[in-house]
Scaffold this active site. Structure first.
Site, PDB file in Angstrom:
ATOM      1  N   ASP A   1      34.961  -8.573 -21.403  1.00  0.00           N
ATOM      2  CA  ASP A   1      34.085  -9.553 -22.054  1.00  0.00           C
ATOM      3  C   ASP A   1      34.085  -9.239 -23.552  1.00  0.00           C
ATOM      4  O   ASP A   1      34.579  -8.182 -23.972  1.00  0.00           O
ATOM      5  CB  ASP A   1      32.666  -9.431 -21.458  1.00  0.00           C
ATOM      6  CG  ASP A   1      31.694 -10.491 -21.974  1.00  0.00           C
ATOM      7  OD1 ASP A   1      32.145 -11.516 -22.514  1.00  0.00           O
ATOM      8  OD2 ASP A   1      30.479 -10.280 -21.838  1.00  0.00           O
TER       9      ASP A   1
ATOM     10  N   ARG B   1      31.493 -21.412 -11.441  1.00  0.00           N
ATOM     11  CA  ARG B   1      30.106 -21.430 -11.909  1.00  0.00           C
ATOM     12  C   ARG B   1      29.388 -22.655 -11.338  1.00  0.00           C
ATOM     13  O   ARG B   1      28.231 -22.582 -10.896  1.00  0.00           O
ATOM     14  CB  ARG B   1      30.044 -21.473 -13.451  1.00  0.00           C
ATOM     15  CG  ARG B   1      30.489 -20.201 -14.170  1.00  0.00           C
ATOM     16  CD  ARG B   1      29.519 -19.062 -13.970  1.00  0.00           C
ATOM     17  NE  ARG B   1      28.174 -19.396 -14.416  1.00  0.00           N
ATOM     18  CZ  ARG B   1      27.748 -19.359 -15.684  1.00  0.00           C
ATOM     19  NH1 ARG B   1      28.568 -18.966 -16.649  1.00  0.00           N
ATOM     20  NH2 ARG B   1      26.499 -19.671 -15.995  1.00  0.00           N
TER      21      ARG B   1
ATOM     22  N   GLN C   1      26.914 -15.632 -13.261  1.00  0.00           N
ATOM     23  CA  GLN C   1      28.320 -15.388 -13.602  1.00  0.00           C
ATOM     24  C   GLN C   1      28.974 -14.419 -12.615  1.00  0.00           C
ATOM     25  O   GLN C   1      30.079 -14.667 -12.134  1.00  0.00           O
ATOM     26  CB  GLN C   1      28.418 -14.825 -15.023  1.00  0.00           C
ATOM     27  CG  GLN C   1      29.842 -14.577 -15.468  1.00  0.00           C
ATOM     28  CD  GLN C   1      30.610 -15.859 -15.710  1.00  0.00           C
ATOM     29  OE1 GLN C   1      30.188 -16.691 -16.494  1.00  0.00           O
ATOM     30  NE2 GLN C   1      31.750 -16.036 -15.047  1.00  0.00           N
TER      31      GLN C   1
ATOM     32  N   CYS D   1      34.495 -13.907 -18.332  1.00  0.00           N
ATOM     33  CA  CYS D   1      33.476 -14.954 -18.170  1.00  0.00           C
ATOM     34  C   CYS D   1      33.627 -16.077 -19.189  1.00  0.00           C
ATOM     35  O   CYS D   1      33.128 -17.178 -18.976  1.00  0.00           O
ATOM     36  CB  CYS D   1      32.081 -14.343 -18.217  1.00  0.00           C
ATOM     37  SG  CYS D   1      31.655 -13.608 -19.812  1.00  0.00           S
TER      38      CYS D   1
ATOM     39  N   HIS E   1      23.594 -11.214 -16.196  1.00  0.00           N
ATOM     40  CA  HIS E   1      24.159 -12.567 -16.096  1.00  0.00           C
ATOM     41  C   HIS E   1      24.505 -12.817 -14.614  1.00  0.00           C
ATOM     42  O   HIS E   1      25.675 -12.879 -14.233  1.00  0.00           O
ATOM     43  CB  HIS E   1      25.405 -12.673 -16.989  1.00  0.00           C
ATOM     44  CG  HIS E   1      25.826 -14.074 -17.304  1.00  0.00           C
ATOM     45  ND1 HIS E   1      25.166 -15.188 -16.827  1.00  0.00           N
ATOM     46  CD2 HIS E   1      26.865 -14.549 -18.055  1.00  0.00           C
ATOM     47  CE1 HIS E   1      25.776 -16.279 -17.279  1.00  0.00           C
ATOM     48  NE2 HIS E   1      26.802 -15.920 -18.018  1.00  0.00           N
TER      49      HIS E   1
ATOM     50  N   ARG F   1      18.103 -19.465 -20.285  1.00  0.00           N
ATOM     51  CA  ARG F   1      18.992 -18.514 -20.963  1.00  0.00           C
ATOM     52  C   ARG F   1      18.251 -18.019 -22.194  1.00  0.00           C
ATOM     53  O   ARG F   1      17.853 -18.817 -23.048  1.00  0.00           O
ATOM     54  CB  ARG F   1      20.307 -19.181 -21.364  1.00  0.00           C
ATOM     55  CG  ARG F   1      21.088 -18.382 -22.396  1.00  0.00           C
ATOM     56  CD  ARG F   1      22.474 -18.887 -22.638  1.00  0.00           C
ATOM     57  NE  ARG F   1      23.345 -18.573 -21.516  1.00  0.00           N
ATOM     58  CZ  ARG F   1      24.677 -18.599 -21.574  1.00  0.00           C
ATOM     59  NH1 ARG F   1      25.288 -18.948 -22.690  1.00  0.00           N
ATOM     60  NH2 ARG F   1      25.397 -18.293 -20.526  1.00  0.00           N
TER      61      ARG F   1
HETATM   62  N1  NVA Z   1      28.206 -10.878 -23.005  1.00  0.00           N
HETATM   63  C1  NVA Z   1      28.308 -12.234 -23.488  1.00  0.00           C
HETATM   64  C2  NVA Z   1      28.488 -13.174 -22.349  1.00  0.00           C
HETATM   65  C3  NVA Z   1      28.627 -14.611 -22.741  1.00  0.00           C
HETATM   66  C4  NVA Z   1      28.730 -15.539 -21.560  1.00  0.00           C
HETATM   67  C5  NVA Z   1      27.051 -12.584 -24.283  1.00  0.00           C
HETATM   68  O1  NVA Z   1      25.952 -12.198 -23.863  1.00  0.00           O
HETATM   69  O2  NVA Z   1      27.169 -13.216 -25.329  1.00  0.00           O
HETATM   70  N1   CP Z   2      30.287 -17.604 -19.276  1.00  0.00           N
HETATM   71  C1   CP Z   2      29.272 -18.272 -19.842  1.00  0.00           C
HETATM   72  O1   CP Z   2      28.099 -18.086 -19.513  1.00  0.00           O
HETATM   73  O2   CP Z   2      29.642 -19.209 -20.763  1.00  0.00           O
HETATM   74  P1   CP Z   2      28.695 -20.023 -21.752  1.00  0.00           P
HETATM   75  O3   CP Z   2      28.119 -19.058 -22.738  1.00  0.00           O
HETATM   76  O4   CP Z   2      29.612 -21.033 -22.379  1.00  0.00           O
HETATM   77  O5   CP Z   2      27.609 -20.681 -20.950  1.00  0.00           O
END
Ligand code: NVA
Ligand code: CP
Length: 302
Positions: free
Chosen positions: A221, A289, A133, A261, A130, A103
């Protein structure tokens, strides 16, 4: 050469459909307590350059349930955080581990990591995509509705990594996707162009009502993603009127489902009544997930 899972568009619809089938099988086995140690004795490195609750826990638990070992690595406490080149980290990791989940920020970072890795690399979220997800989200839709085919999907809010991945999914699976994003917060141009070239059925509007009208699946989101914290106040202004609330839900199909998500900011992109209400599928979505990622890991690393 190792096969990676960096973005949905690296896969065919048939390949992704077979991941859904394996996910169903593994979820069933886990529920019934039937052994499914498809990664027996294998180690998967889980690298995080951003915060996480679901991704970390679901990958760690998932690899354990498959008989393997997940190794949590935060960039802040590894040499990555001190500037060790990605290509060096990637080659070293591949000497120890059977797979890597990462990540991070730019999509080019996971692409570079994968280019130097001799073991499979999974994208656990970048600024652009993502994919794990959206696979979990689609699996949740299939469970609830039987299929994604014939459904209309709506996205309300930021044209972010989630929105971009939904656009790839719409192009691959062929369902209709309508996105309502404020001006200046549209999805990635290249992703849109790619999807349109593939004949994706997309509608891009600034009007949330137009996006959700008679839709089957509603999705939103956060307004400020990880890395955009300093834009929070400006974004809150720009996204006023984009909350997924009960009034907006009234325009969707009576049996619509709501996805998010998580983490969610109640009172911003979604109302408390909607996320806690009867249309919300967010807890099943979060659980899935685990199951989809087990299928992805088993397929790539098993
Ligand atoms: N769009 C959000 C998703 C978190 C799972 C981010 O990138 O922070
Ligand atoms: N939805 C998601 O990826 O959650 P986290 O940021 O908690 O991993």
């Amino acid at each position: 050469m190792a096969r990676h899972f960096l973005k949905l568009s690296d896969y065919t619809r048939d390949e992704l459909d077979s991941l859904f089938r394996l996910t169903r099988e593994l979820k069933e086995k886990q529920r019934k307590g039937v052994s499914h140690r498809l990664l027996d004795g294998k180690t998967v490195a889980l690298i995080f350059e951003k915060s996480s609750t679901r991704t970390r826990v679901s990958f760690e638990v998932g690899v354990f349930q498959l008989g393997g070992h997940g190794l949590f690595i935060s960039s802040g406490t590894s040499q990555m955080g001190r500037g060790e080149p990605i290509k060096d980290t990637a080659r070293v990791m591949a000497r120890y581990c059977d797979g890597v989940m990462i990540r991070t920020f730019g999509q080019e970072i996971v692409e570079e990591f994968a280019a130097y890795s001799t073991v499979p690399v999974i994208n656990g979220l970048t600024d652009l995509f993502h994919p794990c997800q959206i696979m979990a989200d689609l699996f949740t839709v299939i469970e609830a509705k039987g299929d994604y085919e014939g459904l209309t999907f709506a996205w309300v809010g930021d044209g972010n990594n989630m929105a971009n991945t939904w656009i790839e999914a719409a192009a691959i699976f062929g369902f209709e996707l309508r996105l309502a994003c404020p001006q200046g917060y549209e999805p990635d141009r290249q992703v849109l162009a790619w999807a349109r070239e593939r004949g994706a059925r997309l509608l891009l509007t600034t009007n949330p009502r137009e996006a959700v009208r008679d839709a089957d699946v509603l999705n939103t989101d956060v307004w400020a993603s990880m890395g955009q914290e300093q834009e929070q106040a400006a974004r809150a202004k720009a996204f006023a009127g984009y909350q997924l609330d009960e009034a907006l839900l009234d325009d969707a199909k009576g049996n619509c489902m709501v996805l998010h998500c998580l983490p969610a900011h109640r009172g911003e992109e979604i109302s408390d009544a909607v996320i806690e209400g009867p249309h919300s599928a967010v807890w099943d979505e979060a659980e899935n997930r685990l199951h989809i990622q087990k299928a992805i890991m088993a397929t790539l690393m098993g």
